[in-house]
Design an enzyme around this catalytic site. Structure first.
Site: not given
Ligand code: UDP
Length: 305
Positions: A10, A109, A140, A144
């Site tokens: 990525g 991350a 998302y 996370k």
């Protein structure tokens, strides 16, 4: 030193792999190529195609695992909410178990999105956030947050005692996918093509843009420094989206503005407090928006023909 980078094909991963290779590390990339950078693979790294949720066999032991694998662009994660939830929940658990058996250092991350639509500005790491589980972005944000909670749980139970959490704020630079739908690529590509810049909402919302080499420097320092608390990595210069549009227009060409509705639960402000990174990692960004944007425009120009 043998290092695994999930999501290493990525945008950020590509630059991280380059940095690790330049330090003489042996690098293995695990990536499902769902949101790859257009940059070519690094010939010195080993690329294994696969998903973190059901990874293929990865031989040998790793000293460090950087777990970056996840889509990160809002239009991309909104298009695949379940895949997004799985990558940072199941995928993080599976990679933590690998770190446990390898006795590896594990870096997760994480993201500024864990602060949601923040009620304090700037955000420091003690801010608990303002996330709406029913909002479309929750796929998302909550994934996370869960990923972070897993990292802390593996640490507390001594299964992966040596872990790091980087809360990454908006990052830009060469290597971005021109079609990723984010504001930097959208505005630059639109200006290069002579199209009006699509501003969502009234453009008064703010973001803080960090150049990718600064961010990668922060990730590597975080692993080395041994800081186990979460650390914000981002550029503290905060600007409105209208100001950002003005900067892009002044650098390329003025093409007008096309105001569109603000996506649901789009954060109104975002700015990192980087005191912890400065103190614990001796890190702060060194590339200003003017220089970083020039390099990004030069890179994106090749796609606008
Ligand atoms: N945005 C915009 N026009 C675009 C793309 C994004 O005005 O063409 C806005 C978006 O609504 C958000 C900000 O720019 O307020 C940053 O969006 P991006 O998708 O880059 O990342 P985010 O910070 O929301 O994750």
């Amino acid at each position: 030193m043998r290092t695994l980078v999930t999501g290493g094909a990525g945008f950020i991963g590509h630059h991280l792999v380059a940095r690790l290779l330049s330090r003489g590390e042996e690098v293995v990339v695990l990536d499902n190529r769902s949101s790859s950078s257009p940059m070519p693979d690094h010939p010195e790294a080993t690329y294994v195609e696969g998903d973190v949720v059901s990874p293929p066999a990865l031989d040998g032991r790793f000293d460090v695992i950087y777990h970056l694998a996840s889509v990160a662009s809002p239009p991309r994660y909104l298009a695949d909410p379940i895949g997004t939830l799985r990558a940072s929940s199941e995928g993080t658990r599976i990679m933590l178990e690998r770190a446990e058996s390898d006795e590896a250092v594990f870096l997760f991350a994480s993201t500024s999105e864990i602060y949601g639509d923040p009620l304090v500005n700037p955000q420091d790491e003690t801010y608990a956030g303002n996330v709406d589980v029913e909002s479309p972005r929750a796929c998302y944000d909550e994934a996370k947050r869960y990923g972070e909670a897993l990292v802390y749980a593996f640490e507390r139970t001594n299964r992966v005692p040596d872990s790091r959490v980087a809360r990454i704020f908006n990052t830009y630079g060469p290597g971005m996918d021109p079609e990723d739908g984010r504001v930097v690529t959208n505005f630059v590509m639109q200006a290069l093509r002579g199209e009006p810049l699509t501003i969502y909402g009234d453009g008064s919302q703010t973001r803080s843009f960090c150049y990718v080499s600064d961010l990668v420097d922060g990730l590597v320092r975080l692993v080395e420094a041994g800081e186990r608390r979460p650390v914000n990595l981002g550029n503290p210069r905060e600007i409105t989206i209208n100001e950002f549009a003005d900067i892009v227009a002044s650098k390329i060409q003025h093409t007008g503005r096309d105001y569109r509705p603000l996506p649901q639960s789009d954060p109104l402000v975002r700015r990192p407090d980087i005191t912890r990174a400065a103190e614990a990692l001796n890190w702060r960004p060194t590339t200003d928006l003017d220089n970083g944007l020039d390099r990004t425009i030069e890179y994106l120009r090749t796609f606008s023909a």
